[in-house]
Design a protein around this motif. Structure first.
Motif, PDB file in Angstrom:
ATOM      1  N   ARG A 204       0.838  -1.201   0.000  1.00 41.73           N
ATOM      2  CA  ARG A 204       0.000   0.000   0.000  1.00 41.73           C
ATOM      3  C   ARG A 204       0.870   1.246   0.000  1.00 41.73           C
ATOM      4  NH1 ARG A 204      -5.381  -0.191   1.081  1.00 41.73           N
ATOM      5  NH2 ARG A 204      -6.253  -2.245   1.544  1.00 41.73           N
ATOM      6  N   SER A 209      -7.318  -0.824   4.476  1.00 40.30           N
ATOM      7  CA  SER A 209      -7.455  -2.264   4.733  1.00 40.30           C
ATOM      8  C   SER A 209      -8.722  -2.748   4.058  1.00 40.30           C
ATOM      9  CB  SER A 209      -7.539  -2.541   6.236  1.00 40.30           C
ATOM     10  OG  SER A 209      -8.706  -1.932   6.787  1.00 40.30           O
ATOM     11  N   GLU A 211     -10.973  -4.372   5.564  1.00 41.03           N
ATOM     12  CA  GLU A 211     -12.065  -4.125   6.520  1.00 41.03           C
ATOM     13  C   GLU A 211     -12.629  -2.715   6.339  1.00 41.03           C
ATOM     14  OE1 GLU A 211      -9.580  -7.396   7.844  1.00 41.03           O
ATOM     15  OE2 GLU A 211      -9.054  -5.314   7.380  1.00 41.03           O
ATOM     16  N   SER A 239      -6.003  -0.996  -2.606  1.00 41.64           N
ATOM     17  CA  SER A 239      -7.465  -1.072  -2.480  1.00 41.64           C
ATOM     18  C   SER A 239      -8.136  -1.561  -3.755  1.00 41.64           C
ATOM     19  CB  SER A 239      -8.039   0.309  -2.114  1.00 41.64           C
ATOM     20  OG  SER A 239      -7.596   0.716  -0.842  1.00 41.64           O
ATOM     21  N   SER A 377      -4.857   0.697  12.853  1.00 41.13           N
ATOM     22  CA  SER A 377      -4.418  -0.483  12.109  1.00 41.13           C
ATOM     23  C   SER A 377      -4.282  -0.190  10.618  1.00 41.13           C
ATOM     24  CB  SER A 377      -5.391  -1.648  12.333  1.00 41.13           C
ATOM     25  OG  SER A 377      -6.716  -1.268  11.967  1.00 41.13           O
ATOM     26  N   ASP A 378      -5.095   0.746  10.095  1.00 47.30           N
ATOM     27  CA  ASP A 378      -4.966   1.131   8.682  1.00 47.30           C
ATOM     28  C   ASP A 378      -3.636   1.821   8.426  1.00 47.30           C
ATOM     29  OD1 ASP A 378      -7.434   0.095   8.191  1.00 47.30           O
ATOM     30  OD2 ASP A 378      -8.332   1.936   7.445  1.00 47.30           O
ATOM     31  N   ALA A 381      -0.794  -0.642   8.329  1.00 45.97           N
ATOM     32  CA  ALA A 381      -0.719  -1.375   7.065  1.00 45.97           C
ATOM     33  C   ALA A 381       0.261  -0.727   6.099  1.00 45.97           C
ATOM     34  CB  ALA A 381      -2.111  -1.446   6.424  1.00 45.97           C
TER      35      ALA A 381
END
Length: 401
Positions: A204, A209, A211, A239, A377-378, A381
């Motif tokens: 990325r 993510s 999610e 994405s 958490s994004d 990543a």
């Protein structure tokens, strides 16, 4: 209150036209240490610190590595003369090497060392350049400079090497990318070169993510069976592939850096995903017909164009009932720390708070169906692979940069 004649990291960086991260790096290696810490961890620099930074900037212009500059600043003045003499010797050697390469290429172009007719192809030419001392980085710069100075002759030369038309366009695209992206990101060519190298094989190029993609799609009205989707700033497809799987749509993925999109196509082919086409184009110059798309998806890139400018410019390309998904950096408090303000004054001076975003959405003729703050958490990543793998490789490859 900040004491008089003291400077925050952001203000000192701006004074010398440096990035805030550069000063923080100098601090981390002990090259420039702030005189005081104000209010806990808030670093302040004195005029003496500013004078030292001015010396650092001056010595950097000579090409001295940071480690040598540190030794010069901490040693008697005789060390400076020695260091500059050593640097002058290095430059003389580099100039001799460049002149040797120049003479070699001139001999090739003059026909004295050219292969026999019909024998000059891409591999032969590349091997000849390598034998003359050019590495991969030198070759990239060579193509970029050729494209900048004489694009037509660059194209003709690539045709001479019997390179297929599609590959020629790819070469010319990544040759132009540093010029275009540097303008958008306001970076020097060298900074941009390092930025692309940093992200060259990361999954990325922005926080996200699957999610989060799922959460966004769940907030939207039902899309058509096979929606037409425009993705702005696709990168290597962090994405894009998830979006293709979750919507079964046809995706037009755009970016300014051709190698990122080449990697996206490779990943899509490996995953058996069809329906994705890539186009190298500046987000400010999207010229698709009106009402072309059911969904426009722009993650982590709208700051390059400006939130309001993007919403206004892209609206015409949406079909009736079309949807726009966009993420942007936003203030989440009305009272951020001054150091944070200084950082974003340089990094994103037009940054808005969430109420201002909402007002622009309404004024531009959209209805906001929902919003949320991306989870940490994004961000992990994107920063996880950089911290664990890419940065150590970059530091090893460019120890003095």
């Amino acid at each position: 209150m900040i004491p008089e004649k003291m400077h925050t990291v952001g203000r000192l960086a701006k004074r010398f036209n440096l990035s805030r991260s550069t000063l923080l790096y100098y601090y981390s290696i002990g090259l420039l240490t702030p005189s005081v810490h104000h209010s806990g961890e808030y670093r302040l620099y004195s005029e003496a610190d500013a004078t030292r930074l001015e010396q650092i900037v001056t010595y950097r212009k000579t090409g001295l590595p940071l480690k040598e500059i540190k030794r010069v600043l901490e040693a008697p003045k005789s060390r400076l003369a020695t260091a500059l003499e050593e640097r002058l010797s290095e430059l003389s050697g580099e100039i001799r090497t460049l002149r040797s390469q120049q003479r070699f290429i001139l001999r090739l172009l003059g026909g004295k060392a050219m292969p026999e007719d019909g024998a000059l192809d891409k591999k032969t030419w590349t091997d000849l350049l390598r034998s003359s001392g050019l590495n991969e980085e030198d070759m990239v710069r060579w193509h970029s400079e050729f494209e900048r100075r004489s694009p037509d002759n660059h194209r003709r030369f690539l045709k001479l090497l019997c390179i297929p038309d599609e590959e020629i366009e790819t070469i010319r695209s990544w040759s132009r990318a540093p010029q275009e992206a540097a303008r958008i990101l306001k970076l020097s060519a060298r900074q941009l070169e390092l930025l692309f190298e940093l992200f060259s094989d990361t999954p990325r190029q922005g926080p996200g993510s699957i999610e989060t993609t799922q959460k966004i799609l769940a907030m939207l009205p039902t899309l058509p069976k096979n929606p037409a989707i425009l993705e702005v700033g696709c990168g290597t497809g962090g994405s894009t592939l998830d979006l293709a799987r979750l919507t079964n749509g046809t995706i037009t993925a755009t970016d300014v850096y051709q190698p990122f999109m080449d990697e996206l196509r490779r990943r899509a082919k490996q995953a058996g995903i069809t329906g994705i086409t890539t186009t190298k184009v500046d987000m400010t110059e999207l010229d698709y017909p009106d009402q072309s798309f059911d969904l426009i998806w722009a993650e982590s890139c709208v700051f390059l164009m400006g939130f309001e400018a993007a919403l206004v410019a892209w609206k015409r390309m949406l079909r009736p009932g079309g949807l726009l998904v966009v993420s942007d950096v936003s203030w989440t408090t009305a009272t951020p720390d001054q150091e944070i303000r200084d950082f974003w004054a340089v990094g994103y001076p037009g940054m808005l708070d969430m109420d201002a975003h909402q007002a622009i959405i309404t004024t531009a003729g959209y209805e906001c169906l929902g919003s949320f703050i991306q989870p940490e958490s994004d961000w992990e990543a994107i920063y996880g692979p950089l911290r664990e793998r890419r940065l150590p490789l970059m530091e090893a490859a460019h120890p003095d940069d």
